[in-house]
Design an enzyme around this catalytic site. Sequence first.
Site, PDB file in Angstrom:
ATOM      1  CE  LYS A  86      -1.967   2.875   2.202  1.00 55.07           C
ATOM      2  NZ  LYS A  86      -1.740   4.342   1.956  1.00 55.07           N
ATOM      3  CB  SER A 120       3.212   8.755  12.076  1.00 50.84           C
ATOM      4  OG  SER A 120       2.022   8.007  11.971  1.00 50.84           O
ATOM      5  CB  THR A 121       5.646   7.109  16.640  1.00 53.63           C
ATOM      6  OG1 THR A 121       7.026   7.046  16.256  1.00 53.63           O
ATOM      7  CG2 THR A 121       5.479   6.408  17.974  1.00 53.63           C
ATOM      8  CD  GLU A 122      -1.462   9.922  15.067  1.00 58.42           C
ATOM      9  OE1 GLU A 122      -0.639  10.700  14.506  1.00 58.42           O
ATOM     10  OE2 GLU A 122      -2.680  10.071  15.005  1.00 58.42           O
ATOM     11  CD  GLU A 152      12.402   3.771   9.150  1.00 59.31           C
ATOM     12  OE1 GLU A 152      12.301   4.743   9.931  1.00 59.31           O
ATOM     13  OE2 GLU A 152      12.516   3.879   7.916  1.00 59.31           O
ATOM     14  CB  CYS A 184      12.488   8.589   9.896  1.00 56.36           C
ATOM     15  SG  CYS A 184      13.459   7.601   8.773  1.00 56.36           S
ATOM     16  CD  GLU A 198       9.370  12.189  12.819  1.00 54.60           C
ATOM     17  OE1 GLU A 198       8.279  11.586  12.819  1.00 54.60           O
ATOM     18  OE2 GLU A 198      10.418  11.676  12.406  1.00 54.60           O
TER      19      GLU A 198
HETATM   20  P1  NAI Z   1       1.278   8.164   8.429  1.00 51.39           P
HETATM   21  O1  NAI Z   1       1.963   7.278   9.392  1.00 51.39           O
HETATM   22  O2  NAI Z   1      -0.165   8.494   8.682  1.00 51.39           O
HETATM   23  O3  NAI Z   1       1.362   7.555   6.951  1.00 51.39           O
HETATM   24  C1  NAI Z   1       2.318   6.599   6.514  1.00 51.39           C
HETATM   25  C2  NAI Z   1       1.611   5.479   5.776  1.00 51.39           C
HETATM   26  O4  NAI Z   1       0.707   4.854   6.664  1.00 51.39           O
HETATM   27  C3  NAI Z   1       0.782   5.935   4.574  1.00 51.39           C
HETATM   28  O5  NAI Z   1       0.863   4.968   3.554  1.00 51.39           O
HETATM   29  C4  NAI Z   1      -0.622   5.964   5.137  1.00 51.39           C
HETATM   30  O6  NAI Z   1      -1.614   5.768   4.160  1.00 51.39           O
HETATM   31  C5  NAI Z   1      -0.587   4.788   6.102  1.00 51.39           C
HETATM   32  N1  NAI Z   1      -1.589   4.864   7.164  1.00 51.39           N
HETATM   33  C6  NAI Z   1      -2.093   5.967   7.779  1.00 51.39           C
HETATM   34  N2  NAI Z   1      -3.006   5.615   8.707  1.00 51.39           N
HETATM   35  C7  NAI Z   1      -3.087   4.263   8.688  1.00 51.39           C
HETATM   36  C8  NAI Z   1      -3.848   3.308   9.423  1.00 51.39           C
HETATM   37  N3  NAI Z   1      -4.712   3.702  10.353  1.00 51.39           N
HETATM   38  N4  NAI Z   1      -3.668   2.001   9.161  1.00 51.39           N
HETATM   39  C9  NAI Z   1      -2.780   1.604   8.228  1.00 51.39           C
HETATM   40  N5  NAI Z   1      -2.046   2.460   7.492  1.00 51.39           N
HETATM   41  C10 NAI Z   1      -2.183   3.768   7.724  1.00 51.39           C
HETATM   42  O7  NAI Z   1       2.113   9.492   8.329  1.00 51.39           O
HETATM   43  P2  NAI Z   1       1.628  10.911   7.763  1.00 51.39           P
HETATM   44  O8  NAI Z   1       0.262  11.211   8.263  1.00 51.39           O
HETATM   45  O9  NAI Z   1       1.830  10.916   6.313  1.00 51.39           O
HETATM   46  O10 NAI Z   1       2.683  11.872   8.442  1.00 51.39           O
HETATM   47  C11 NAI Z   1       2.526  12.243   9.795  1.00 51.39           C
HETATM   48  C12 NAI Z   1       3.850  12.298  10.508  1.00 51.39           C
HETATM   49  O11 NAI Z   1       4.408  11.007  10.559  1.00 51.39           O
HETATM   50  C13 NAI Z   1       4.909  13.132   9.830  1.00 51.39           C
HETATM   51  O12 NAI Z   1       4.787  14.479  10.151  1.00 51.39           O
HETATM   52  C14 NAI Z   1       6.153  12.514  10.404  1.00 51.39           C
HETATM   53  O13 NAI Z   1       6.393  13.054  11.674  1.00 51.39           O
HETATM   54  C15 NAI Z   1       5.811  11.063  10.532  1.00 51.39           C
HETATM   55  N6  NAI Z   1       6.312  10.267   9.390  1.00 51.39           N
HETATM   56  C16 NAI Z   1       7.437   9.511   9.564  1.00 51.39           C
HETATM   57  C17 NAI Z   1       7.967   8.820   8.496  1.00 51.39           C
HETATM   58  C18 NAI Z   1       9.192   7.981   8.641  1.00 51.39           C
HETATM   59  O14 NAI Z   1       9.920   7.817   7.680  1.00 51.39           O
HETATM   60  N7  NAI Z   1       9.450   7.384   9.778  1.00 51.39           N
HETATM   61  C19 NAI Z   1       7.387   8.907   7.148  1.00 51.39           C
HETATM   62  C20 NAI Z   1       6.175   9.667   7.091  1.00 51.39           C
HETATM   63  C21 NAI Z   1       5.688  10.338   8.181  1.00 51.39           C
END
Ligand code: NAI
Length: 502
Positions: free
Chosen positions: A199, A253-255, A274, A308, A405
Amino acid sequence: MNAVRNDLNVSPSTLAFLDRPKHLLIGGRWMPAASGKTFAVIDPATGREVCQVAEGDKEDIDRAVTAARCAFESGPWPTMTPAERGKLIWRIGDLILGHLEELAEIESLDNGKPLRVARVADVPLAADMFHYMAGWATKRHGATLPISVLYTPGVQYHSYTRPEPVGVVGQIIPWNFPLLMAAWKLAPALTTGCTVVLKVAEETPLSGLRLGEILQEAGLPDGVVNIITGFGETAGAALVAHRDVDKIAFTGSTEVGKLIVKAAAHDLKRVSLELGGKSPNIILKDADLDVAIPGAANAIFFNHGQCCSAGSRLYADASVYDKVVAGVAEQAKKIKLGHGLDPDTQMGPMVSEIQRNRVRGYLEAGEREGARAVTGGKAREGAGYFVEPTVLVDTTPDMQVIREEIFGPVVAAIPFKTLDDELIRQANATVYGLAAGIWTRDLSRAHSLAAKLKAGTVWVNCYNIFDSALPFGGYKQSGWGREMGDAVLDNYTETKAVTIRL
Ligand code: NAI
Ligand code: MG
């Protein structure tokens, strides 16, 4: 929309890709979402729509998981020899390099990053991940184990282990390095013999779709990799909840990482994560500042701070602090913002309006709480989602800008006086533990600091150095497991112990 296309200074092959329908790849066939719905891909430098992609959801995830299960249990994939699998994975790397310019253009347009960065980093590193992992297909092996079995005296056994693929893997990736994250996930899963439902991030679906075409061109059997575009809360959540998925590999995201752990509790599917970071980058008083200052600027401003591993907390010895702050601020001021496809651009926009607003929220919180921007400090209004490269000072450890972050081009500079007590305690005072940097000429100090930092990666006199052979991942809330190197193979492997009575 055609007007948008005509404005784009991209190659004919990229235009042709943009004009093809953007469907889901399921069981070797490209198909629209079951609902028929689509959503817009936005150029973050202009806010304009580039094209529409299929909006996959639960029904599409069901179909994709069925296809991946079928490909895992039967068909050519499970009977392919390791050598054949390795050659196929190598070919994927070659084809990525063969389409380097097109993939770099797609990545720049979709994510906003400068084309020249995508050319030298994202695309070649993605290819390298497949090339590196191709070799492991023929080199993973079990062991023969001399066992004693105390309660069956006199009986002899022959015991060995078999590394086996974990099965059908759901992979969920973010938007900061779309193609590279797809490669980090797919290559190790393929080399171990898993099948995948990937995905991709809703902000950046394009390079994943182009990669899907490349996988087919390489001859990957149908259903081995299925690619779904769609949103996290719908398609992503459906993939995590699916009972026929053996494992989830997630970057984001960690969330959301925590949501995935909760959702995986019902069937205890395997999970690797990660996640985020708030990495300390430490300049000691004996550092070569001509190297450390541009290094510290690159540690935070590379990829617009959307890394990250970003060195977002910059600790400088009090005796060099003013010089470091002035130097990094000067570097920040020189960075030219613009459209990723513009050859003069050094930093593009944030990936989306949401992300621009999130970073702006942190800048405002910093100001409210008493931090001061030496340079930058503002998110630009208007069509593109630009944020000024920012250096914050006068922060305190309890501020949001220090604890959370930001994922934008915002660094907080913090002076320190004593190494062990003050610095190590502060550097480790975070829920994250992904990366850290140390700048010094004193090697023994570098080693002893490296050992004390609670982080999965420590860079000394360099930063953001990644290699397919180096394991990457986090302590604490930065994640579970490692990406890359041989360590990542564990994410996709079950170990079976076989014992034969002789
Ligand atoms: P996110 O964690 O919501 O999105 C990352 C992926 O997870 C996307 O493919 C999204 O569609 C998917 N996703 C979102 N909610 C989901 C759920 N409930 N169940 C399964 N998959 C889900 O991150 P977002 O909203 O794009 O960015 C928010 C913050 O997260 C950023 O500001 C940053 O701090 C952090 N982040 C960290 C990353 C890293 O490389 N560790 C990469 C992207 C964001
Ligand atoms: Mg999110």
